[in-house]
Write a protein that holds these residues in place. Structure first.
Motif, PDB file in Angstrom:
ATOM      1  N   ASP A   1      22.337 -41.978  29.948  1.00  0.00           N
ATOM      2  CA  ASP A   1      21.987 -40.921  29.002  1.00  0.00           C
ATOM      3  C   ASP A   1      21.554 -41.487  27.658  1.00  0.00           C
ATOM      4  OD1 ASP A   1      22.498 -38.937  30.784  1.00  0.00           O
ATOM      5  OD2 ASP A   1      24.435 -38.345  29.941  1.00  0.00           O
ATOM      6  N   ASP A   2      22.141 -42.640  27.272  1.00  0.00           N
ATOM      7  CA  ASP A   2      21.818 -43.225  25.988  1.00  0.00           C
ATOM      8  C   ASP A   2      20.512 -44.023  26.025  1.00  0.00           C
ATOM      9  OD1 ASP A   2      24.192 -42.209  24.978  1.00  0.00           O
ATOM     10  OD2 ASP A   2      25.310 -44.032  25.450  1.00  0.00           O
ATOM     11  N   MET A   3      19.999 -44.310  27.212  1.00  0.00           N
ATOM     12  CA  MET A   3      18.840 -45.170  27.337  1.00  0.00           C
ATOM     13  C   MET A   3      17.655 -44.422  27.963  1.00  0.00           C
ATOM     14  SD  MET A   3      20.918 -48.585  28.486  1.00  0.00           S
ATOM     15  CE  MET A   3      19.456 -49.488  28.875  1.00  0.00           C
ATOM     16  N   THR A   4      17.406 -43.216  27.489  1.00  0.00           N
ATOM     17  CA  THR A   4      16.311 -42.441  28.050  1.00  0.00           C
ATOM     18  C   THR A   4      14.987 -42.906  27.459  1.00  0.00           C
ATOM     19  OG1 THR A   4      16.583 -40.760  26.346  1.00  0.00           O
ATOM     20  CG2 THR A   4      17.773 -40.416  28.403  1.00  0.00           C
ATOM     21  N   GLU A   5      13.972 -42.839  28.256  1.00  0.00           N
ATOM     22  CA  GLU A   5      12.623 -43.192  27.823  1.00  0.00           C
ATOM     23  C   GLU A   5      11.736 -41.977  28.024  1.00  0.00           C
ATOM     24  OE1 GLU A   5      11.228 -46.031  26.548  1.00  0.00           O
ATOM     25  OE2 GLU A   5      13.250 -46.832  26.388  1.00  0.00           O
ATOM     26  N   PRO A   6      10.858 -41.680  27.084  1.00  0.00           N
ATOM     27  CA  PRO A   6       9.939 -40.557  27.278  1.00  0.00           C
ATOM     28  C   PRO A   6       9.096 -40.746  28.536  1.00  0.00           C
ATOM     29  CG  PRO A   6       9.929 -41.288  24.994  1.00  0.00           C
ATOM     30  CD  PRO A   6      10.712 -42.309  25.772  1.00  0.00           C
ATOM     31  N   PHE A   7       8.786 -39.640  29.188  1.00  0.00           N
ATOM     32  CA  PHE A   7       7.982 -39.675  30.405  1.00  0.00           C
ATOM     33  C   PHE A   7       7.020 -38.490  30.404  1.00  0.00           C
ATOM     34  CE2 PHE A   7      11.467 -36.839  31.365  1.00  0.00           C
ATOM     35  CZ  PHE A   7      10.860 -35.816  32.077  1.00  0.00           C
ATOM     36  N   GLY A   8       5.937 -38.637  31.137  1.00  0.00           N
ATOM     37  CA  GLY A   8       4.982 -37.545  31.310  1.00  0.00           C
ATOM     38  C   GLY A   8       3.597 -37.905  30.813  1.00  0.00           C
ATOM     39  N   SER A   9       2.613 -37.179  31.337  1.00  0.00           N
ATOM     40  CA  SER A   9       1.206 -37.488  31.060  1.00  0.00           C
ATOM     41  C   SER A   9       0.820 -37.339  29.593  1.00  0.00           C
ATOM     42  CB  SER A   9       0.312 -36.594  31.920  1.00  0.00           C
ATOM     43  OG  SER A   9       0.574 -35.224  31.624  1.00  0.00           O
ATOM     44  N   ALA A  10       1.439 -36.426  28.865  1.00  0.00           N
ATOM     45  CA  ALA A  10       1.059 -36.205  27.467  1.00  0.00           C
ATOM     46  C   ALA A  10       1.728 -37.178  26.501  1.00  0.00           C
ATOM     47  CB  ALA A  10       1.371 -34.772  27.059  1.00  0.00           C
ATOM     48  N   CYS A  11       2.647 -37.984  26.980  1.00  0.00           N
ATOM     49  CA  CYS A  11       3.320 -38.940  26.093  1.00  0.00           C
ATOM     50  C   CYS A  11       2.350 -39.972  25.527  1.00  0.00           C
ATOM     51  CB  CYS A  11       4.462 -39.637  26.815  1.00  0.00           C
ATOM     52  SG  CYS A  11       5.861 -38.567  27.199  1.00  0.00           S
ATOM     53  N   SER A  12       1.273 -40.241  26.255  1.00  0.00           N
ATOM     54  CA  SER A  12       0.306 -41.239  25.783  1.00  0.00           C
ATOM     55  C   SER A  12      -0.419 -40.792  24.514  1.00  0.00           C
ATOM     56  CB  SER A  12      -0.710 -41.553  26.880  1.00  0.00           C
ATOM     57  OG  SER A  12      -1.431 -40.388  27.227  1.00  0.00           O
ATOM     58  N   SER A  13      -0.397 -39.492  24.207  1.00  0.00           N
ATOM     59  CA  SER A  13      -1.081 -39.004  22.996  1.00  0.00           C
ATOM     60  C   SER A  13      -0.192 -39.068  21.755  1.00  0.00           C
ATOM     61  CB  SER A  13      -1.575 -37.568  23.210  1.00  0.00           C
ATOM     62  OG  SER A  13      -0.476 -36.691  23.337  1.00  0.00           O
ATOM     63  N   VAL A  14       1.070 -39.448  21.921  1.00  0.00           N
ATOM     64  CA  VAL A  14       1.984 -39.556  20.783  1.00  0.00           C
ATOM     65  C   VAL A  14       1.614 -40.813  19.992  1.00  0.00           C
ATOM     66  CG1 VAL A  14       4.409 -39.914  20.133  1.00  0.00           C
ATOM     67  CG2 VAL A  14       3.830 -38.313  21.968  1.00  0.00           C
ATOM     68  N   PRO A  15       1.526 -40.701  18.656  1.00  0.00           N
ATOM     69  CA  PRO A  15       1.184 -41.884  17.846  1.00  0.00           C
ATOM     70  C   PRO A  15       2.149 -43.036  18.095  1.00  0.00           C
ATOM     71  CG  PRO A  15       1.235 -39.897  16.488  1.00  0.00           C
ATOM     72  CD  PRO A  15       1.764 -39.506  17.831  1.00  0.00           C
ATOM     73  N   LYS A  16       1.644 -44.252  17.977  1.00  0.00           N
ATOM     74  CA  LYS A  16       2.449 -45.457  18.219  1.00  0.00           C
ATOM     75  C   LYS A  16       3.380 -45.769  17.054  1.00  0.00           C
ATOM     76  CE  LYS A  16       0.513 -46.138  22.158  1.00  0.00           C
ATOM     77  NZ  LYS A  16       1.054 -45.250  23.166  1.00  0.00           N
ATOM     78  N   ASP A  17       3.042 -45.313  15.845  1.00  0.00           N
ATOM     79  CA  ASP A  17       3.909 -45.546  14.699  1.00  0.00           C
ATOM     80  C   ASP A  17       3.811 -44.388  13.722  1.00  0.00           C
ATOM     81  OD1 ASP A  17       1.459 -46.036  13.364  1.00  0.00           O
ATOM     82  OD2 ASP A  17       1.632 -48.181  13.719  1.00  0.00           O
ATOM     83  N   GLY A  18       4.704 -44.393  12.742  1.00  0.00           N
ATOM     84  CA  GLY A  18       4.731 -43.326  11.750  1.00  0.00           C
ATOM     85  C   GLY A  18       5.731 -42.240  12.124  1.00  0.00           C
ATOM     86  N   ALA A  19       5.801 -41.192  11.297  1.00  0.00           N
ATOM     87  CA  ALA A  19       6.784 -40.122  11.470  1.00  0.00           C
ATOM     88  C   ALA A  19       6.622 -39.387  12.795  1.00  0.00           C
ATOM     89  CB  ALA A  19       6.694 -39.146  10.306  1.00  0.00           C
ATOM     90  N   GLY A  20       5.392 -39.312  13.312  1.00  0.00           N
ATOM     91  CA  GLY A  20       5.148 -38.599  14.564  1.00  0.00           C
ATOM     92  C   GLY A  20       5.307 -39.440  15.813  1.00  0.00           C
TER      93      GLY A  20
END
Length: 193
Positions: free
Chosen positions: A33-52
């Protein structure tokens, strides 16, 4: 006499070296539970750095983190209109099924405007998207969860493909904020009247 001092120093030195090792062995290990990683097709659109970015969102409470994601701007507007920003930001270990702007765009504009203008109805819809416990990927395959609105949400799926109420796809799941797990979905969920 000298032999006794050297023996004591060695014993104390050995104990000092062993203590960190002992503490490491006794320390709890991180659970799945403590080591979850985001998953899914839309995750690739999340910025690599910054607040978002994923790291940036992990530092903020959920409503604040959502405000940094341009794909959730309609949700953020709705949360503000319903007066739920502080409620969500102060909640502990909740899960939010967060509809994207495209999810809200599926609702006819007149209907959406009507809901946005009705605080009680808007609050009911938004709290239906929030579960009062941490729901990570490992619980999504066949789950039933009570929403803060009072109704039950059901999840199903496997691998990286999960649905909520057989209608909304999780397009980016297991996004962590400082107080919530977020599953971004492609359809607004509607509670039964």
């Amino acid at each position: 006499m000298n032999t006794h001092r050297i023996g004591t120093r060695t014993l104390v030195g050995t104990a000092a070296l062993a203590l960190p090792f002992s503490l490491a062995v006794l320390a709890p290990t991180a659970s799945a539970d403590d080591m979850t990683e985001p998953f899914g097709s839309a995750c690739s659109s999340v910025p690599k750095d910054g607040a978002g970015s994923f790291d940036g969102m992990a530092k903020d409470p959920v409503a604040t983190a959502a405000s940094h994601n341009p794909d959730l701007s309609t949700l953020v507007t709705a949360v503000k209109k319903a007066g739920l920003v502080d409620t969500l930001n102060n909640a502990k270990d909740v899960t939010v099924f967060a509809p994207t702007n495209e999810a809200f765009a599926k609702i006819p504009k007149a209907d959406l405007d009507k809901v946005l203008g009705d605080k009680a109805q808007l609050t009911k819809i938004l709290t239906y998207h929030v579960v009062g416990e941490k729901v990570t990927k490992d619980k999504l395959a066949d789950g039933d969860f009570k929403s803060l609105e009072g109704s039950t949400l059901s999840t199903s799926g496997s691998g990286d493909k999960y649905k909520v109420n057989d209608s909304a796809n999780i397009v980016c799941g297991d996004v962590q904020t400082s107080n919530a797990t977020v599953h971004i979905i492609d359809t607004v969920l509607m509670p039964k009247s």
